[in-house]
Design an enzyme around this catalytic site. Structure first.
Site, PDB file in Angstrom:
ATOM      1  N   SER A 232      82.722 -19.617  29.690  1.00 43.77           N
ATOM      2  CA  SER A 232      83.972 -20.315  30.563  1.00 43.77           C
ATOM      3  C   SER A 232      83.284 -20.948  31.184  1.00 43.77           C
ATOM      4  O   SER A 232      83.745 -22.391  31.422  1.00 43.77           O
ATOM      5  CB  SER A 232      84.716 -19.443  30.952  1.00 43.77           C
ATOM      6  OG  SER A 232      85.005 -18.006  31.560  1.00 43.77           O
ATOM      7  N   HIS A 262      83.769 -12.359  25.349  1.00 41.15           N
ATOM      8  CA  HIS A 262      84.126 -12.948  26.549  1.00 41.15           C
ATOM      9  C   HIS A 262      85.247 -12.819  27.855  1.00 41.15           C
ATOM     10  O   HIS A 262      85.239 -11.206  27.609  1.00 41.15           O
ATOM     11  CB  HIS A 262      83.697 -14.842  26.603  1.00 41.15           C
ATOM     12  CG  HIS A 262      83.974 -14.958  27.593  1.00 41.15           C
ATOM     13  ND1 HIS A 262      83.199 -14.287  29.822  1.00 41.15           N
ATOM     14  CD2 HIS A 262      84.217 -16.526  28.325  1.00 41.15           C
ATOM     15  CE1 HIS A 262      83.228 -14.929  30.085  1.00 41.15           C
ATOM     16  NE2 HIS A 262      83.537 -16.027  29.752  1.00 41.15           N
ATOM     17  N   HIS A 308      76.523  -5.997  29.153  1.00 46.08           N
ATOM     18  CA  HIS A 308      76.259  -7.644  29.666  1.00 46.08           C
ATOM     19  C   HIS A 308      75.142  -8.190  29.482  1.00 46.08           C
ATOM     20  O   HIS A 308      74.070  -7.700  29.378  1.00 46.08           O
ATOM     21  CB  HIS A 308      76.620  -7.009  31.105  1.00 46.08           C
ATOM     22  CG  HIS A 308      77.340  -8.215  31.920  1.00 46.08           C
ATOM     23  ND1 HIS A 308      76.613  -8.937  31.927  1.00 46.08           N
ATOM     24  CD2 HIS A 308      78.047  -8.756  31.906  1.00 46.08           C
ATOM     25  CE1 HIS A 308      77.641 -10.603  32.603  1.00 46.08           C
ATOM     26  NE2 HIS A 308      79.060 -10.374  32.022  1.00 46.08           N
ATOM     27  N   ARG A 317      82.490  -4.929  39.808  1.00 44.71           N
ATOM     28  CA  ARG A 317      83.789  -5.500  39.811  1.00 44.71           C
ATOM     29  C   ARG A 317      85.345  -3.343  38.619  1.00 44.71           C
ATOM     30  O   ARG A 317      85.391  -3.101  39.130  1.00 44.71           O
ATOM     31  CB  ARG A 317      84.282  -5.972  38.435  1.00 44.71           C
ATOM     32  CG  ARG A 317      83.745  -7.552  39.577  1.00 44.71           C
ATOM     33  CD  ARG A 317      83.756  -8.764  38.243  1.00 44.71           C
ATOM     34  NE  ARG A 317      82.430  -8.765  37.628  1.00 44.71           N
ATOM     35  CZ  ARG A 317      83.047  -9.146  36.547  1.00 44.71           C
ATOM     36  NH1 ARG A 317      83.378 -10.631  36.193  1.00 44.71           N
ATOM     37  NH2 ARG A 317      82.324  -9.112  35.019  1.00 44.71           N
ATOM     38  N   ASP A 363      85.816  -5.018  31.597  1.00 50.62           N
ATOM     39  CA  ASP A 363      86.820  -5.385  31.125  1.00 50.62           C
ATOM     40  C   ASP A 363      87.345  -3.766  30.771  1.00 50.62           C
ATOM     41  O   ASP A 363      88.090  -3.952  29.886  1.00 50.62           O
ATOM     42  CB  ASP A 363      86.232  -6.056  29.458  1.00 50.62           C
ATOM     43  CG  ASP A 363      86.414  -7.812  29.813  1.00 50.62           C
ATOM     44  OD1 ASP A 363      87.085  -7.861  31.086  1.00 50.62           O
ATOM     45  OD2 ASP A 363      86.122  -8.213  29.655  1.00 50.62           O
TER      46      ASP A 363
HETATM   47  N1  HAX Z   1      77.846  -1.802  21.901  1.00 44.62           N
HETATM   48  C1  HAX Z   1      77.290  -1.940  20.583  1.00 44.62           C
HETATM   49  N2  HAX Z   1      76.316  -2.570  21.094  1.00 44.62           N
HETATM   50  C2  HAX Z   1      76.425  -3.381  21.058  1.00 44.62           C
HETATM   51  C3  HAX Z   1      76.948  -3.341  22.759  1.00 44.62           C
HETATM   52  C4  HAX Z   1      77.932  -2.339  22.945  1.00 44.62           C
HETATM   53  N3  HAX Z   1      78.770  -2.401  23.877  1.00 44.62           N
HETATM   54  N4  HAX Z   1      76.203  -5.174  23.948  1.00 44.62           N
HETATM   55  C5  HAX Z   1      75.606  -5.024  23.414  1.00 44.62           C
HETATM   56  N5  HAX Z   1      75.429  -4.587  22.333  1.00 44.62           N
HETATM   57  C6  HAX Z   1      73.933  -5.204  21.194  1.00 44.62           C
HETATM   58  C7  HAX Z   1      74.472  -6.717  20.741  1.00 44.62           C
HETATM   59  O1  HAX Z   1      75.846  -6.464  19.983  1.00 44.62           O
HETATM   60  C8  HAX Z   1      73.075  -6.651  20.262  1.00 44.62           C
HETATM   61  O2  HAX Z   1      73.092  -5.807  18.709  1.00 44.62           O
HETATM   62  P1  HAX Z   1      71.785  -6.572  17.252  1.00 44.62           P
HETATM   63  O3  HAX Z   1      70.490  -6.619  18.595  1.00 44.62           O
HETATM   64  O4  HAX Z   1      72.424  -6.073  16.296  1.00 44.62           O
HETATM   65  O5  HAX Z   1      72.527  -7.925  17.406  1.00 44.62           O
HETATM   66  C9  HAX Z   1      72.038  -5.929  21.064  1.00 44.62           C
HETATM   67  O6  HAX Z   1      72.884  -5.088  21.328  1.00 44.62           O
HETATM   68  C10 HAX Z   1      71.301  -6.484  21.535  1.00 44.62           C
HETATM   69  O7  HAX Z   1      72.315  -7.318  23.090  1.00 44.62           O
HETATM   70  P2  HAX Z   1      72.430  -7.543  24.781  1.00 44.62           P
HETATM   71  O8  HAX Z   1      71.272  -8.559  24.722  1.00 44.62           O
HETATM   72  O9  HAX Z   1      72.043  -5.887  25.183  1.00 44.62           O
HETATM   73  O10 HAX Z   1      73.547  -8.094  24.625  1.00 44.62           O
HETATM   74  P3  HAX Z   1      74.150  -9.454  24.846  1.00 44.62           P
HETATM   75  O11 HAX Z   1      73.478 -10.139  25.929  1.00 44.62           O
HETATM   76  O12 HAX Z   1      73.786 -10.149  23.129  1.00 44.62           O
HETATM   77  O13 HAX Z   1      75.970  -9.619  24.560  1.00 44.62           O
HETATM   78  C11 HAX Z   1      77.379  -9.011  25.210  1.00 44.62           C
HETATM   79  C12 HAX Z   1      76.769  -9.196  26.049  1.00 44.62           C
HETATM   80  C13 HAX Z   1      78.996  -8.529  26.498  1.00 44.62           C
HETATM   81  C14 HAX Z   1      78.409  -9.851  24.206  1.00 44.62           C
HETATM   82  C15 HAX Z   1      77.377  -7.310  24.769  1.00 44.62           C
HETATM   83  O14 HAX Z   1      77.220  -6.306  25.656  1.00 44.62           O
HETATM   84  C16 HAX Z   1      78.697  -7.326  24.234  1.00 44.62           C
HETATM   85  O15 HAX Z   1      79.291  -7.644  22.421  1.00 44.62           O
HETATM   86  N6  HAX Z   1      79.611  -5.884  24.355  1.00 44.62           N
HETATM   87  C17 HAX Z   1      80.994  -5.833  23.930  1.00 44.62           C
HETATM   88  C18 HAX Z   1      81.633  -6.591  24.330  1.00 44.62           C
HETATM   89  C19 HAX Z   1      82.320  -6.578  25.845  1.00 44.62           C
HETATM   90  O16 HAX Z   1      82.496  -6.453  26.780  1.00 44.62           O
HETATM   91  N7  HAX Z   1      82.239  -8.131  26.620  1.00 44.62           N
HETATM   92  C20 HAX Z   1      82.729  -8.387  28.121  1.00 44.62           C
HETATM   93  C21 HAX Z   1      81.361  -8.509  28.768  1.00 44.62           C
HETATM   94  C22 HAX Z   1      82.264  -9.329  29.610  1.00 44.62           C
HETATM   95  C23 HAX Z   1      82.754 -10.505  29.912  1.00 44.62           C
HETATM   96  O17 HAX Z   1      82.305 -11.819  29.965  1.00 44.62           O
HETATM   97  N8  HAX Z   1      83.792 -10.614  29.599  1.00 44.62           N
HETATM   98  O18 HAX Z   1      84.756 -12.130  30.005  1.00 44.62           O
END
Ligand code: HAX
Length: 429
Positions: A232, A262, A308, A317, A363
């Site tokens: 964002s 996000h 994250h 938070r 979240d």
């Molecule tokens: N559950 C399962 N798998 C997860 C995971 C989770 N909570 N978090 C990361 N992974 C996986 C990723 O999907 C990725 O898998 P692939 O290699 O198969 O693609 C792997 O672990 C490596 O990811 P990462 O480097 O640890 O994490 P990213 O930086 O790529 O992504 C995210 C960060 C927040 C998007 C990710 O942790 C996620 O999808 N979490 C769940 C959704 C979530 O809680 N989002 C809110 C984040 C906070 C925010 O921005 N709020 O607005």
């Protein structure tokens, strides 16, 4: 806004001088290198943006202007907005001045309701929120004055638009809640209340203890900013860098916030919590929860609220909300479920070995607290996040216009180019 405006006006010349001196003396120093993996990996870890409002370090989480977010948990969101912009918490007089200014601007124009009422009933509340922001773009002072302004004055018009927006976001968002979920007519703003409290009141939920208003203040403070590279903030920054006015830029940021990875994650988190409570007819045993989490991972889904892009510890938070929940609703099954997930899921994610951060982000808990206080429509939660994040997006925009940040234009390369370059010695190392 006089005091906030004047404080910024007194700070900006030194900010500009500092930036020019840094670039002049050290402009050629390298601060980041980019690997092919990063190029394909969402630019994770690439340092190429400036954000002075806040930083997020892997081991500390959000720090706003050198103050860890945990120390700001008892501050009003208006105070945090002042801090984001100026690097200082306001004294009582400056706070009253800013609050008075926001109150004067809080009335939502009637045409916003006309537009929102005309939208299809199945429009997502985030789509309604964004539509309202965009339809108010006709009020932009930045756009109206653009041709006449010297570029050193851009920040003043950006501040004016930002204050208009921030003042109205709670009323707009609360009105969307009431219209979309058929709760009744939008409730008028109450000039006796502070910004977060007024938002709580305009939602129209019963709050005999006043704790829901406290939660809303906390929610607005905790979500206000998260440095500059998240979807964002970066989207808002990029659109604002084209000198699109703050309405366009903030709307762009909110569109990014609407994504499930996000801002929408908070809605998914609560769905996860409720699904389990329903399936197990209450809080499951640790073993049931462990199995359920594994089943979810094996079906190709993430565990919402965990992981994250930057953090490598429990999000502070999350801790701040947890402290609030432990005080206000420890006996509620929803809160117990959040605790149970916190006990089990990090271990599951560690065993799976993929997520770099197995810990909860904000979240993982925020939705459950809202649910406890009767805000049960979880597809609305991203709107709450959006109202709060408006503070950080606007603060970053104003500072960028003050610094004269140029249009964002990183260089993209083709896969073919990367393949050919990867054979050269320099990149093959
Ligand atoms: N559950 C399962 N798998 C997860 C995971 C989770 N909570 N978090 C990361 N992974 C996986 C990723 O999907 C990725 O898998 P692939 O290699 O198969 O693609 C792997 O672990 C490596 O990811 P990462 O480097 O640890 O994490 P990213 O930086 O790529 O992504 C995210 C960060 C927040 C998007 C990710 O942790 C996620 O999808 N979490 C769940 C959704 C979530 O809680 N989002 C809110 C984040 C906070 C925010 O921005 N709020 O607005």
């Amino acid at each position: 806004m006089a005091k906030l405006h004047d404080r910024l006006a007194s700070q900006i010349p030194a900010l500009r001088d500092g930036m020019h001196a840094l670039v002049k003396e050290h402009g050629n120093k390298v601060i980041s290198e980019v690997t092919i993996a990063q190029t394909f990996g969402g630019m994770r870890g690439v340092k190429g943006l400036i954000c002075d409002t806040s930083v997020v370090e892997p081991d500390t989480g959000l720090v706003i202007r050198n103050i860890p977010i945990a120390q700001l948990a008892n501050k009003l969101p208006e105070e945090v907005f002042y801090l984001l912009l100026t690097g200082e918490l306001p004294d009582a007089e400056a706070l009253a001045d800013l609050q008075g200014d926001l109150r004067q601007r809080a009335q939502v124009p009637d045409y916003v309701w006309t537009v929102l009422r005309a939208m299809p009933e199945d429009s997502h509340p985030m789509t309604m929120f964004n539509t309202a922001i965009l339809v108010m773009e006709r009020e932009s002072i930045f756009r109206k004055k653009y041709e006449q302004m010297h570029k050193e004055e851009y920040w003043e018009a950006a501040l004016e638009d930002s204050l208009q927006l921030i003042a109205k976001l709670p009323g707009v968002a609360a009105g969307i809640y009431r219209l979309h979920y058929k709760k009744g007519e939008p409730i008028a703003t109450n000039p006796q209340l502070d910004w977060g409290e007024d938002y709580a009141a305009m939602l129209g939920l019963p709050d005999p203890s006043g704790e829901f208003a406290n939660l809303m203040r906390l929610y607005m403070t905790l979500h206000s900013d998260h440095e500059g590279g998240n979807v964002s903030a970066f989207s808002c920054h990029t659109v604002g860098s084209a000198l699109s006015d703050p309405y366009y830029a903030v709307s762009a940021g909110m569109n990014g916030l609407a994504g499930p990875l996000h801002g929408l994650a908070n809605q998914e988190c609560l769905a996860f919590v409720l699904e389990m409570l329903e399936k197990f007819k209450g809080v499951p045993t640790d073993e049931q929860l462990r199995q359920y989490s594994w089943d979810r991972l094996k079906s190709g889904h993430v565990i919402p609220g965990y992981g994250h892009a930057v953090l490598r510890v429990t999000d502070p938070r999350f801790n701040a909300f947890h402290d609030f929940g432990a005080r206000a609703c420890a006996g509620d099954n929803i809160f117990k479920m959040v605790d149970a997930i916190f006990r089990i899921v990090p271990g599951v994610l560690k065993d799976q070995g993929k997520a770099k951060d197995p810990w909860p982000n904000v979240d993982a808990i925020s939705g459950s607290l809202l649910y406890h206080f009767g805000l049960t429509e979880f597809d609305y939660y991203t709107v709450l996040f959006g109202v709060s994040r408006g503070l950080g997006l606007c603060a970053q925009l104003v500072i960028n216009r003050a610094l004269g940040t140029p249009i964002t234009r990183p260089k993209s390369v083709s896969t073919e180019w990367l393949r050919s370059q990867s054979k050269s010695d320099r990149l093959a190392a």
